[in-house]
Design a protein around this motif. Structure first.
Motif, PDB file in Angstrom:
ATOM      1  N   ALA A  44       0.838  -1.209   0.000  1.00 34.11           N
ATOM      2  CA  ALA A  44       0.000   0.000   0.000  1.00 34.11           C
ATOM      3  C   ALA A  44       0.872   1.259   0.000  1.00 34.11           C
ATOM      4  N   TRP A  45       1.971   1.237   0.756  1.00 33.79           N
ATOM      5  CA  TRP A  45       2.873   2.384   0.800  1.00 33.79           C
ATOM      6  C   TRP A  45       3.508   2.626  -0.569  1.00 33.79           C
ATOM      7  N   ASP A  46       3.957   1.575  -1.211  1.00 37.14           N
ATOM      8  CA  ASP A  46       4.560   1.712  -2.541  1.00 37.14           C
ATOM      9  C   ASP A  46       3.561   2.312  -3.531  1.00 37.14           C
ATOM     10  N   GLU A  47       2.332   1.838  -3.503  1.00 34.92           N
ATOM     11  CA  GLU A  47       1.305   2.371  -4.401  1.00 34.92           C
ATOM     12  C   GLU A  47       1.008   3.833  -4.083  1.00 34.92           C
ATOM     13  N   PHE A  48       0.915   4.159  -2.801  1.00 34.87           N
ATOM     14  CA  PHE A  48       0.632   5.526  -2.370  1.00 34.87           C
ATOM     15  C   PHE A  48       1.744   6.480  -2.809  1.00 34.87           C
ATOM     16  N   THR A  49       3.002   6.110  -2.534  1.00 34.28           N
ATOM     17  CA  THR A  49       4.106   7.008  -2.889  1.00 34.28           C
ATOM     18  C   THR A  49       4.256   7.155  -4.396  1.00 34.28           C
ATOM     19  N   THR A  50       3.946   6.109  -5.141  1.00 36.45           N
ATOM     20  CA  THR A  50       3.981   6.199  -6.604  1.00 36.45           C
ATOM     21  C   THR A  50       2.936   7.198  -7.091  1.00 36.45           C
ATOM     22  N   GLY A  86       3.901  10.756  -5.930  1.00 35.97           N
ATOM     23  CA  GLY A  86       5.058  11.190  -6.715  1.00 35.97           C
ATOM     24  C   GLY A  86       4.676  11.580  -8.127  1.00 35.97           C
ATOM     25  N   SER A  87       3.734  10.863  -8.718  1.00 33.97           N
ATOM     26  CA  SER A  87       3.282  11.177 -10.085  1.00 33.97           C
ATOM     27  C   SER A  87       2.573  12.525 -10.140  1.00 33.97           C
ATOM     28  N   VAL A  88       1.904  12.878  -9.054  1.00 34.72           N
ATOM     29  CA  VAL A  88       1.210  14.171  -9.017  1.00 34.72           C
ATOM     30  C   VAL A  88       2.190  15.297  -8.715  1.00 34.72           C
ATOM     31  N   LEU A  89       3.068  15.084  -7.741  1.00 31.51           N
ATOM     32  CA  LEU A  89       4.005  16.144  -7.352  1.00 31.51           C
ATOM     33  C   LEU A  89       5.123  16.350  -8.363  1.00 31.51           C
ATOM     34  N   ASN A  90       5.485  15.322  -9.084  1.00 31.41           N
ATOM     35  CA  ASN A  90       6.558  15.390 -10.073  1.00 31.41           C
ATOM     36  C   ASN A  90       6.017  14.945 -11.427  1.00 31.41           C
ATOM     37  N   ALA A 121       6.711  15.610 -14.386  1.00 31.53           N
ATOM     38  CA  ALA A 121       7.668  15.400 -15.474  1.00 31.53           C
ATOM     39  C   ALA A 121       8.141  13.946 -15.510  1.00 31.53           C
ATOM     40  N   ALA A 122       8.093  13.296 -14.359  1.00 34.92           N
ATOM     41  CA  ALA A 122       8.510  11.899 -14.328  1.00 34.92           C
ATOM     42  C   ALA A 122       7.414  11.045 -14.935  1.00 34.92           C
ATOM     43  N   PRO A 123       7.784  10.092 -15.780  1.00 37.01           N
ATOM     44  CA  PRO A 123       6.755   9.242 -16.388  1.00 37.01           C
ATOM     45  C   PRO A 123       6.071   8.395 -15.313  1.00 37.01           C
ATOM     46  N   PRO A 124       4.760   8.285 -15.393  1.00 41.99           N
ATOM     47  CA  PRO A 124       4.055   7.494 -14.369  1.00 41.99           C
ATOM     48  C   PRO A 124       4.406   6.018 -14.496  1.00 41.99           C
ATOM     49  N   ARG A 125       4.536   5.390 -13.328  1.00 40.54           N
ATOM     50  CA  ARG A 125       4.789   3.954 -13.294  1.00 40.54           C
ATOM     51  C   ARG A 125       3.442   3.248 -13.275  1.00 40.54           C
ATOM     52  N   PRO A 126       3.352   2.105 -13.912  1.00 41.20           N
ATOM     53  CA  PRO A 126       2.077   1.386 -13.941  1.00 41.20           C
ATOM     54  C   PRO A 126       1.674   0.926 -12.546  1.00 41.20           C
ATOM     55  N   ALA A 127       0.374   0.909 -12.283  1.00 47.64           N
ATOM     56  CA  ALA A 127      -0.141   0.419 -11.003  1.00 47.64           C
ATOM     57  C   ALA A 127       0.091  -1.079 -10.913  1.00 47.64           C
TER      58      ALA A 127
END
Length: 113
Positions: free
Chosen positions: A91-97, A100-104, A106-112
């Motif tokens: 859950a933490w990994d999914e949350f931080t991903t 991170g996708s919203v705050l950064n 420019a970084a390409p989103p990682r798949p869920a």
């Protein structure tokens, strides 16, 4: 760090510091503080109710230990607690991903996962 930043993650923090082996309350507080580089400073009024709740849920077990004239309660992960910790990590990994996708952006989103 704001005290409310830990809210919602306390169970995972407590389970994680107990993963290597049993600890008593003050050692749990010290382990969280040490692992966080001193950023997280949990209070006894925060952790003891959480430890009692986790024990009622079957995620922790506890035993009394005597140290000289003093007795202290030591907490240990149960098998259910290890499973819950694995879920907390996922859950933490999914949350931080997601954050991170919203705050950064420019970084390409990682798949869920």
């Amino acid at each position: 760090m704001r005290a409310d930043a830990v809210r919602g993650h306390l169970d995972g923090l407590l389970l994680a510091v107990l993963e290597p082996g049993p600890l008593h309350g003050y050692a749990i507080i010290a382990a969280v503080q040490q692992r966080s580089g001193g950023v997280l400073d949990l209070r006894t009024g925060t952790i003891y109710p959480a430890l009692n709740r986790l024990e009622r849920l079957g995620l922790l077990s506890s035993t009394w230990e005597s140290v000289g004239e003093r007795r202290r309660r030591c907490y240990a992960l149960t098998d259910a607690g290890r499973g819950s910790l694995a879920g907390e990590r996922t859950a933490w990994d999914e949350f931080t991903t997601a954050i991170g996708s919203v705050l950064n952006p420019a970084a390409p989103p990682r798949p869920a996962t």
